[in-house]
Design a protein around this motif. Structure first.
Motif, short mmCIF file in Angstrom:
data_model
loop_
_atom_site.label_atom_id
_atom_site.label_comp_id
_atom_site.label_asym_id
_atom_site.label_seq_id
_atom_site.Cartn_x
_atom_site.Cartn_y
_atom_site.Cartn_z
N UNK A 271 0.83 -1.21 0.00
CA UNK A 271 0.00 0.00 0.00
C UNK A 271 0.86 1.25 0.00
N UNK A 272 1.89 1.29 0.85
CA UNK A 272 2.77 2.46 0.92
C UNK A 272 3.54 2.65 -0.38
N UNK A 273 3.96 1.54 -0.99
CA UNK A 273 4.68 1.64 -2.27
C UNK A 273 3.78 2.19 -3.36
N UNK A 274 2.52 1.76 -3.40
CA UNK A 274 1.59 2.28 -4.40
C UNK A 274 1.33 3.76 -4.19
N UNK A 275 1.15 4.17 -2.93
CA UNK A 275 0.92 5.59 -2.65
C UNK A 275 2.14 6.42 -3.01
N UNK A 276 3.33 5.89 -2.78
CA UNK A 276 4.55 6.63 -3.12
C UNK A 276 4.64 6.88 -4.62
N UNK A 277 4.32 5.86 -5.41
CA UNK A 277 4.37 6.01 -6.86
C UNK A 277 3.28 6.97 -7.35
N UNK A 278 2.08 6.84 -6.80
CA UNK A 278 0.96 7.67 -7.26
C UNK A 278 1.17 9.14 -6.89
N UNK A 279 1.61 9.40 -5.66
CA UNK A 279 1.81 10.79 -5.26
C UNK A 279 2.98 11.43 -6.01
N UNK A 280 4.02 10.66 -6.28
CA UNK A 280 5.14 11.20 -7.06
C UNK A 280 4.69 11.52 -8.49
N UNK A 281 3.88 10.65 -9.06
CA UNK A 281 3.38 10.89 -10.42
C UNK A 281 2.47 12.11 -10.44
N UNK A 282 1.64 12.26 -9.42
CA UNK A 282 0.77 13.44 -9.36
C UNK A 282 1.59 14.72 -9.26
N UNK A 283 2.65 14.70 -8.45
CA UNK A 283 3.51 15.88 -8.33
C UNK A 283 4.13 16.25 -9.67
N UNK A 284 4.54 15.25 -10.45
CA UNK A 284 5.10 15.52 -11.77
C UNK A 284 4.06 16.15 -12.70
N UNK A 285 2.83 15.62 -12.65
CA UNK A 285 1.77 16.17 -13.50
C UNK A 285 1.42 17.60 -13.11
N UNK B 82 -6.35 18.10 -21.26
CA UNK B 82 -6.10 16.66 -21.19
C UNK B 82 -5.36 16.30 -19.91
N UNK B 83 -4.44 17.17 -19.49
CA UNK B 83 -3.70 16.94 -18.26
C UNK B 83 -4.62 17.00 -17.04
N UNK B 84 -5.61 17.89 -17.08
CA UNK B 84 -6.57 17.97 -15.98
C UNK B 84 -7.35 16.66 -15.83
N UNK B 85 -7.69 16.05 -16.95
CA UNK B 85 -8.39 14.76 -16.88
C UNK B 85 -7.48 13.68 -16.29
N UNK B 86 -6.23 13.70 -16.66
CA UNK B 86 -5.29 12.73 -16.09
C UNK B 86 -5.14 12.95 -14.59
N UNK B 87 -5.08 14.21 -14.17
CA UNK B 87 -4.96 14.51 -12.75
C UNK B 87 -6.18 14.02 -11.98
N UNK B 88 -7.36 14.17 -12.56
CA UNK B 88 -8.57 13.69 -11.89
C UNK B 88 -8.51 12.17 -11.68
N UNK B 89 -8.07 11.46 -12.71
CA UNK B 89 -7.98 10.01 -12.58
C UNK B 89 -6.95 9.60 -11.53
N UNK B 90 -5.78 10.28 -11.53
CA UNK B 90 -4.75 9.97 -10.55
C UNK B 90 -5.23 10.27 -9.13
N UNK B 91 -5.90 11.41 -8.95
CA UNK B 91 -6.38 11.79 -7.62
C UNK B 91 -7.45 10.82 -7.13
N UNK B 92 -8.32 10.36 -8.03
CA UNK B 92 -9.31 9.35 -7.63
C UNK B 92 -8.62 8.06 -7.20
N UNK B 93 -7.58 7.68 -7.94
CA UNK B 93 -6.84 6.47 -7.59
C UNK B 93 -6.13 6.64 -6.24
N UNK B 94 -5.55 7.81 -6.00
CA UNK B 94 -4.89 8.07 -4.71
C UNK B 94 -5.92 8.01 -3.58
N UNK B 95 -7.09 8.63 -3.82
CA UNK B 95 -8.13 8.65 -2.79
C UNK B 95 -8.57 7.23 -2.43
N UNK B 96 -8.80 6.41 -3.44
CA UNK B 96 -9.24 5.03 -3.19
C UNK B 96 -8.15 4.23 -2.48
#
Length: 400
Positions: A130-144, A248-262
């Motif tokens: 779980x922590x590894x997934x959150x680390x990857x997702x939050x890092x990707x969101x920061x890049x976006x 298009x980037x806003x849509x990607x951010x929404x998907x990433x944030x939903x994934x982080x939230x879940x």
């Protein structure tokens, strides 16, 4: 065959392509020093050779990021733990040894020697799934988010060069309708030709809220500029392309944030973390990644110190009581507490009351926020320790 030692220290100078590993005994003599490719078979082979040297091997590595992820995972799989020796410490320790050469082999030796002399380095724990997934997702969101900021700045710069009135009319970082407008119309002449009614209908067909207000604002800006500037056509194409990329980037951010939230809300302590005012799922996920295992912090003060919220003394001789800002701390953890503290003072409650109290004592805004962040670190640590939700009223103390 040399005799088997009771304990050896293995220092690893980690890298993307390969690691250099050196093992020393209790006297500091080098027993093993080789380059090891960042590959599973090579790491396992080196691991077996070093483990054959002694009954106990104490590992130390200077990188705890992606470059050493495979290495740390293989060590954990074989019941071995490694400590983290910061690069700054290695650099300063290098001056205590002979020579001025800078090689991977020498760095690995110094890492092993530093681990042999000091026993206070933090242990590196391989994160759970779980922590590894959150680390990857939050890092990707920061890049976006960084990409989005760069694109918006570029869009505003190009638009200012051909249509400054329209650039001043909207906040493109928060106005989706303005970005949709720029995908079709970027010049004063094109907006004037379209007219209010047709421009409103065009925006409404693309799901823009308050389409008429956006159209009126754009037309007012277009009427203030009758001159076509050099390079207008090329600039218009660039602006339209950037606007489409941002949408298009806003849509990607929404998907990433939903994934982080879940993902974050599947954490066993997510509900407790979110109960603290100002701590939403995004900052909560950042906290889980930056803080790691809370058992590593003996008390709330250690957590606050890791976040850089505790002043460091700088005394010498008769000069005592001098405090200054720390230099070595987790910037990511400090950001979580700082941003959550800023958010918490928006609404009435104990956080806003504490902030206003500090302002009344003469603290500036930043000083008051840092003081509140320090208090919130203690509160959050206590909540996680006790496994209870945040309440505005303090808990009832029960007799022992």
């Amino acid at each position: 065959m040399s005799k088997r030692r009771a304990c050896v220290w293995a220092g690893i100078d980690a890298g993307k392509g390969h690691h250099w590993t050196a093992a020393v005994d209790e006297t500091g003599a080098t027993l093993w020093s080789k380059k090891v490719d960042n590959d599973e078979s090579a790491i396992l082979s080196a691991l077996g050779e070093i483990l054959d040297l002694a009954d106990e091997v104490r590992w130390a590595v200077d990188i705890s990021g992606t470059a050493s992820a495979l290495l740390l995972a293989l060590l954990a799989a074989h019941g071995q733990q490694a400590v983290y020796v910061p690069g700054r410490t290695v650099n300063r320790m290098a001056g205590a040894y002979r020579g001025e050469a800078k090689t991977d082999a020498r760095d690995a030796y110094i890492i092993a020697e530093t681990a042999r002399h000091r026993r206070d380095f933090a242990t590196i724990d391989v994160p759970a799934q779980l922590a590894a997934e959150l680390a990857l997702l939050t890092a990707h969101r920061s890049d976006l988010v960084a990409d989005r900021v760069r694109m918006i700045n570029r869009l505003r710069d190009v638009l200012t060069g051909v249509f400054p009135a329209l650039e001043r009319s909207f906040d493109y970082s928060a106005h989706k309708g303005a970005l949709v407008l720029l995908t079709g119309y970027q010049t004063p002449a094109a907006i004037r030709r379209r007219g209010r009614a047709r421009l409103t209908a065009w925006l409404a067909n693309r799901g823009v809220r308050s389409a008429d207000a956006v159209a009126v604002t754009a037309l007012e800006a277009a009427r203030t500029q009758q001159t076509a500037l050099p390079g207008e056509e090329v600039a218009a194409q660039i602006v339209a392309d950037l606007a489409e990329q941002i949408l298009a980037l806003d849509e990607r951010l929404k998907r990433i944030e939903n994934r982080i939230r879940e993902t974050f809300r599947s954490h066993p302590q997510a509900e407790i973390i979110e109960s603290l005012p100002g701590m939403g799922p995004m900052l909560g996920a950042e906290f889980v990644v930056a803080a790691g295992d809370l058992t590593a912090y003996a008390d709330a003060g250690h957590l606050a110190s890791a976040a850089g919220l505790v002043p460091v003394p700088r005394d010498s001789g008769r000069r005592t009581g001098n405090l200054h800002r720390p230099k070595r701390y987790s910037r990511r953890l400090r950001r979580v507490f700082y941003l959550s503290a800023q958010t918490s003072i928006i609404r009435e409650g104990p956080n806003r009351d504490f902030y206003l109290k500090k302002r009344g004592e003469g603290c500036k805004h930043v000083q008051a926020i840092i003081a509140l962040a320090r208090r919130r670190a203690s509160v959050l640590w206590a909540l996680l320790r006790d496994g209870r939700m945040f309440t505005t009223a303090p808990p009832v103390t029960q007799a022992a």
